[in-house]
Design a protein around this motif. Structure first.
Motif, short mmCIF file in Angstrom:
data_model
loop_
_atom_site.label_atom_id
_atom_site.label_comp_id
_atom_site.label_asym_id
_atom_site.label_seq_id
_atom_site.Cartn_x
_atom_site.Cartn_y
_atom_site.Cartn_z
N CYS B 53 0.85 -1.19 0.00
CA CYS B 53 0.00 0.00 0.00
C CYS B 53 0.89 1.24 0.00
O CYS B 53 1.90 1.28 0.71
N TRP B 89 -6.71 3.82 -0.98
CA TRP B 89 -5.28 3.65 -1.24
C TRP B 89 -4.96 3.01 -2.57
O TRP B 89 -5.79 2.29 -3.14
N TYR B 91 -2.29 0.39 -4.38
CA TYR B 91 -1.41 -0.74 -4.05
C TYR B 91 -0.47 -1.00 -5.22
O TYR B 91 -0.89 -0.97 -6.39
#
Lengths: 116, 116
Positions: B53, B89, B91
């Motif tokens: 992440c 987020w 990744y």
């Protein structure tokens, strides 16, 4: 320089500290230019123990000899090649094992506790 | 991209043409920066199939998130990593096989009896 200190033991598969990264970034930066990469390939193509006269390198490019010499200097400062002047010309060769060590750095298998 | 076209078949041990050199120089240039090299190592340390992440990457640097994202973008444009947004987020993961192919490029044997 690649192959010494940090570079010999760390691989890209474990997190690098700042010093290792700074050292290795110089090597990759030296290779990160088309002219230097071609120069490097021309020198490396002579194989282990082989060398190339700068007089053979320059005609392959539409660049001045000082420009070529500058690119060669950057490869040398990165620890990838070395050279020797003999008479009129300078001869270049790839430092033994440096490409193998760089390759090993890229592919070092991830192992538990490798950063210890 | 490394692993496609030029990069798959050429090695540094034979002279590169201009197109091959231009393509590969982008990859090495992307690795030729300490921050990008550290980011790459943090992502690669998760191993094949692993991902990180961006929220885990940013705190390791004294840099803003936009700066980190810019460096990650350059690694992605070089064909080294890919990413996916999920919720808040993004990744990141290393593209499968890319480091192996880059290593193979560096060490493609030119002569019989190359180091095993």
């Amino acid at each position: 320089m690649i192959g010494q200190d940090a570079a010999c033991c760390a691989g890209l598969s474990s997190p690098l500290d700042e010093d290792q990264a700074a050292e290795l970034a110089k090597v990759f930066k030296a290779l990160g230019d088309p002219v230097r990469l071609r120069l490097m390939s021309m020198i490396a193509s002579r194989g282990e123990g082989g060398e190339v006269c700068v007089c053979e390198l320059t005609p392959a490019f539409e660049l001045s000899q000082p420009t070529i010499s500058h690119h060669l200097k950057l490869l040398r400062q990165a620890g990838l090649i070395d050279c020797e002047r003999r008479g009129t010309w300078v001869y270049y060769w790839v430092l033994p094992g440096v490409l193998d060590r760089l390759a090993a750095f890229l592919t070092a298998p991830q192992t538990a506790g490798a950063t210890a």
